[in-house]
Design an enzyme around this catalytic site. Sequence first.
Site, PDB file in Angstrom:
ATOM      1  N   CYS A  30      16.837  31.069  38.526  1.00 18.05           N
ATOM      2  CA  CYS A  30      17.466  29.963  37.812  1.00 18.05           C
ATOM      3  C   CYS A  30      18.968  29.945  38.106  1.00 18.05           C
ATOM      4  CB  CYS A  30      17.155  30.107  36.324  1.00 18.05           C
ATOM      5  SG  CYS A  30      18.361  29.467  35.177  1.00 18.05           S
ATOM      6  N   CYS A  33      21.410  30.282  35.299  1.00 18.08           N
ATOM      7  CA  CYS A  33      21.363  31.648  34.744  1.00 18.08           C
ATOM      8  C   CYS A  33      22.278  32.585  35.534  1.00 18.08           C
ATOM      9  CB  CYS A  33      19.947  32.196  34.777  1.00 18.08           C
ATOM     10  SG  CYS A  33      18.780  31.242  33.811  1.00 18.08           S
TER      11      CYS A  33
END
Lengths: 101, 291
Positions: A30, A33
């Site tokens: 991600c 992230c």
Amino acid sequence: MAKIITSANFESEIGQAKTPVLVDFWATWCGPCQRQGIILEDMVKDGFPIAKIDVDAEPELARRFRVMSIPTLIVFKDGQEVKRLVGLHNRTQLEEALAQA
Amino acid sequence: MENLVIIGSGPAGISAALYAARAGLSPVVLTQGPGALGKAGQIDNYYGAPLTGPALHAAGEEQARALGVRILETQAVGVVGFDTYTVRAVSGDFDTIAVLLATGAKRAAPTIPGLKELEGAGVSYCAVCDAFFYRGKPVAVLGSGDFALHEADELAPLAGSVTILTNGEPEAFTKPCPYPIDRRPISALVGDKALAGVQFADGGLLLANGLFVALGTAGSAEIARQTGAELGADGSVVVDAAMQTTLPGLYAAGDCTGGLKQIAKAVHEGTQAGLSAIQYIRDYRKTHPDL
């Protein structure tokens, strides 16, 4: 490095923590992230209480806390969720969330 | 490998392209047409150019082409990456060292009751981030164009089912949509702690555990959000004085950064972004001589 939380150490590290902890639910694939991770590691260096849960490795914890979007950042106090931030957040916002706990 | 991909051919994107081309780079501009400028009639408040919006836009593109800038008509649907970037477009992918987001600003999303409340609890703005949580579950994508289709493609391998919800908007897919399309206007999202379904104005209900918002075309803000760059409270892309977003090598300029929606402001920001990107690419190549 932020502390890595698993189902095995969740109780001892978060459930029984004496002070608030900011927990980052994240995954390696991600993009946001990864960016969030850099901000958090920076905060770790300055002594902020931060832990990370890899939702790939710990799907049970992700389910238990109804994490359906990452990054999700949860502040735990006395083992209870007191604040939840969904999506990328900057350092000021994270410091505020911890200060309010 | 490209060096600079610019998304948008308005005054911000083209200004950046002009500087980059003159500095010896080979920028590529992805465009879907003149945007807000196309709707402007006679422009009387921009220095030295009393033209109509479409004429100014065309002149800008022509000026850039004359310098060797490639201008491609295609829709960018996302940007991924962290060190270098990959710009996903309907026509294909572009690997690049730096990216400039200059798509202009979008009109506000329709307010659907429950949308805000269920963010992070079923409502998502990033399929590539969140598809994982919907393994085997019914999900829906809100949107009616290629951006929605791209998000659906990300979800399809994992989700139990994917339905496209156009919310009464006309469809604008440039390729066949392999997913079921529900065209009914939406009245609300239902679910207490987590999304359970989508309520339509005609009283019907679609069961869905996830709703992925991908309205219209992917704007700078959506692309920034998916990449992990920061957005301001008003949904504009956060940039520093060099017009860099919170990600190195990812720039934003023009209406998408908030503030004055004026050509002069877009030209200034595009110029700054172009100059910053030139420096960034030169520095990047020092450590990556193969690029």
